[in-house]
Design a protein around this motif. Structure first.
Motif, mmCIF file in Angstrom:
data_model
loop_
_atom_site.group_PDB
_atom_site.id
_atom_site.type_symbol
_atom_site.label_atom_id
_atom_site.label_comp_id
_atom_site.label_asym_id
_atom_site.label_seq_id
_atom_site.Cartn_x
_atom_site.Cartn_y
_atom_site.Cartn_z
ATOM 1 N N HIS A 176 0.900 -1.280 -0.072
ATOM 2 C CA HIS A 176 -0.101 -0.008 -0.253
ATOM 3 C C HIS A 176 1.198 1.229 -0.295
ATOM 4 O O HIS A 176 1.914 1.418 0.880
ATOM 5 N N LYS A 177 0.453 2.142 -1.193
ATOM 6 C CA LYS A 177 1.448 3.424 -0.756
ATOM 7 C C LYS A 177 0.170 4.917 -0.647
ATOM 8 O O LYS A 177 -0.497 4.764 -0.525
ATOM 9 N N TYR A 178 0.129 5.520 0.272
ATOM 10 C CA TYR A 178 -0.694 6.487 0.823
ATOM 11 C C TYR A 178 0.358 8.005 1.059
ATOM 12 O O TYR A 178 1.039 8.267 1.012
ATOM 13 N N GLY A 179 -0.074 9.058 0.113
ATOM 14 C CA GLY A 179 0.417 9.638 0.264
ATOM 15 C C GLY A 179 0.461 10.704 0.858
ATOM 16 O O GLY A 179 -0.672 10.539 1.386
ATOM 17 N N GLY A 180 0.343 12.619 0.356
ATOM 18 C CA GLY A 180 0.557 13.214 2.201
ATOM 19 C C GLY A 180 -1.004 13.671 2.500
ATOM 20 O O GLY A 180 -0.836 13.670 3.617
ATOM 21 N N THR A 181 -1.299 13.862 2.027
ATOM 22 C CA THR A 181 -3.212 14.256 2.359
ATOM 23 C C THR A 181 -3.454 12.784 2.985
ATOM 24 O O THR A 181 -4.084 13.542 3.554
ATOM 25 N N SER A 182 -3.469 11.895 2.927
ATOM 26 C CA SER A 182 -3.445 10.735 2.984
ATOM 27 C C SER A 182 -3.015 10.526 4.498
ATOM 28 O O SER A 182 -3.744 9.899 5.373
ATOM 29 N N MET A 183 -1.599 11.467 5.144
ATOM 30 C CA MET A 183 -1.253 11.232 5.965
ATOM 31 C C MET A 183 -1.085 12.803 6.625
ATOM 32 O O MET A 183 -0.158 12.396 7.517
#
Ligand code: ADP
Ligand code: ASP
Ligand code: MG
Length: 422
Positions: free
Chosen positions: A6-13
């Motif tokens: 899974h990869k999570y981008g900046g907004t998701s983090m």
């Protein structure tokens, strides 16, 4: 049971609350029996903040030593993210461990700020997975042959995730972001844009290289080279939605052309406002001109994009090309101080307020008149085309930046993308 990245981008983090949601979603997948590796980006705004601090101290950090330090600084955003996410997973009752790029042997070349991944040592990751841990690995960063930290260019966490997926031979790499898939164009610019349930690898490669930042171009290249199944989907659905439903959502990047794709002449519209145009006026029209102008720019390690040489008048011609807007000042200086005097050209004019708008579609291979339709739609809006560049599956035009949104909307309509089913 599958091996999933899974990869999570900046907004998701973007906040501890969102990181908690990411942890709950990952825990759901792990509890369903999947072996999980997670690659998060820095929290939103953090990379810009860090690079802003650097800029305060050195506005033009072009030397190799300075760029090394930029990477040292920018890479820290992802280090904070992996630690926070591993903690959040532990708080959910999961076994989880975080690593930076160098700790799991993400080896790159030494092109600071735009390094390329050369290899990943998967032993440590596999050992943790075997021990039942969720492995959380920094996006965006690696280590060069000298042991210096490098970064992979803006948006590089996508590439980290796909490269890790290739190295561990994952069954699928899921890119979670703030939109629910790949759209016919950026939905922030055209609200009528439609999500595509699939997009061919070739088209995704063009869209990414022409400015659709939903995936970094190198992540798509990696996916193609190692045949990594890749899906783009939303991190903003409730974390507890049905896992099978989630696994089928978003946009799948496919390696085979299916019938439906062949029907769409144009699948998407990409745009890029990061470019600037330079023109060398009054260049003597003789052999070797293009080489002398562009060779000097390439020697300074600056990428060139669209190029035009005009017809000559009285033995002189004008020569135009585009570069990244960040390189505009440097290239102008280089042309003025070195190239113009050497060639006996008249002068240099530049325009940093341009943009490139492109139509992309594998259907263009088998249809004629697609470019003409594009030019007609632009002319109906009174938009002047400054440069044109084509390949088998795309046509790009360079236009004044102020017409960008108008052009994208007009083309979206002209190619009937507003009405296309996903
Ligand atoms: P992340 O931080 O998750 O990596 P990015 O901001 O890098 O997210 O990429 C997602 C953004 O890409 C979206 O918010 C959207 O504005 C933009 N985007 C550009 N072109 C497209 C497209 N064709 N489809 C979907 N999103 C696009
Ligand atoms: N944090 C890095 C950036 O902002 C990498 C990424 O988000 O993919 O560019
Ligand atoms: Mg991104």
């Amino acid at each position: 049971m599958a091996l999933i990245v899974h990869k999570y981008g900046g907004t998701s983090m973007g906040s501890t609350e969102r990181i908690r949601n990411v942890a709950k979603r990952v825990a759901k997948w792990a509890r369903a029996g999947h072996r999980m590796v997670v690659v998060p980006s820095a929290m939103s705004g953090e990379t810009n903040r860090l690079l802003g601090l650097a800029k305060d101290l050195m506005p033009d950090a072009h030397s190799a030593q300075a760029q090394r330090e930029l990477d040292m600084i920018a890479s820290t955003g992802e280090q904070v993210s992996v630690g926070l996410l591993a903690l959040a997973l532990q708080a959910e009752g999961m076994q989880a461990v975080s690593y930076t790029g160098w700790q799991v042997g993400i080896r790159t070349d030494d092109s600071y700020t735009k390094a390329r991944i050369q290899s990943i040592d998967d032993k440590r990751i596999q050992a943790d997975l075997d021990a039942g841990r969720v492995v959380v690995i920094t996006g965006f960063q690696g280590i060069d042959p000298d042991g210096s930290i490098t970064t992979l260019g803006r948006g590089g966490s996508d590439t980290s995730a796909v490269a890790v997926a290739a190295a561990i031979r994952a069954d699928e790499c899921l890119i979670y972001t703030d939109v629910d898939g790949v759209y016919t164009t950026d939905p922030r610019v055209v609200p009528e844009a439609r999500r595509l349930s699939t997009i061919s690898f070739e088209e995704m490669l063009e869209m990414a290289s022409l400015g659709s930042k939903v995936l970094q171009i190198r992540s798509v290249e990696f996916a193609g080279k190692y045949r990594v199944p890749l899906r783009v989907l939303s991190s903003f659905t409730p974390w507890d939605i049905d896992l099978n439903e989630e696994a089928r959502s978003g946009t799948l990047i496919t390696f085979e052309e299916d019938e439906k794709m062949e029907k769409a002449v144009v699948s998407g519209i990409a745009f890029n406002r990061d470019e600037a145009k330079l023109t060398v006026l009054g260049v003597p029209d003789k052999p070797g001109i293009a080489y002398q102008i562009l060779g000097a720019v390439a020697d300074a390690n600056i990428d060139i994009d669209v190029i035009i040489q005009n017809v000559s008048h009285d033995g002189r011609t004008d020569f135009s090309f585009t570069v990244h807007r960040n390189d505009f000042k440097r290239v102008t200086e280089l042309l003025e101080t070195e190239v113009v005097p050497k060639l006996g050209a008249s002068r240099v004019i530049g325009d940093p307020r341009i943009c490139k708008v492109s139509i992309v579609g594998i259907g263009m291979k088998s249809h004629v008149g697609v470019a003409a339709r594009m030019f007609r739609a632009l002319s109906e809006e009174g938009i002047n085309i400054q440069m044109i560049s084509t390949s088998e599956i795309k046509t790009s035009v360079v236009i004044d930046e102020k017409y960008m949104e108008l052009a994208v909307r007009a083309l979206h309509r002209a190619f009937e993308l507003d009405g296309q089913a996903a």
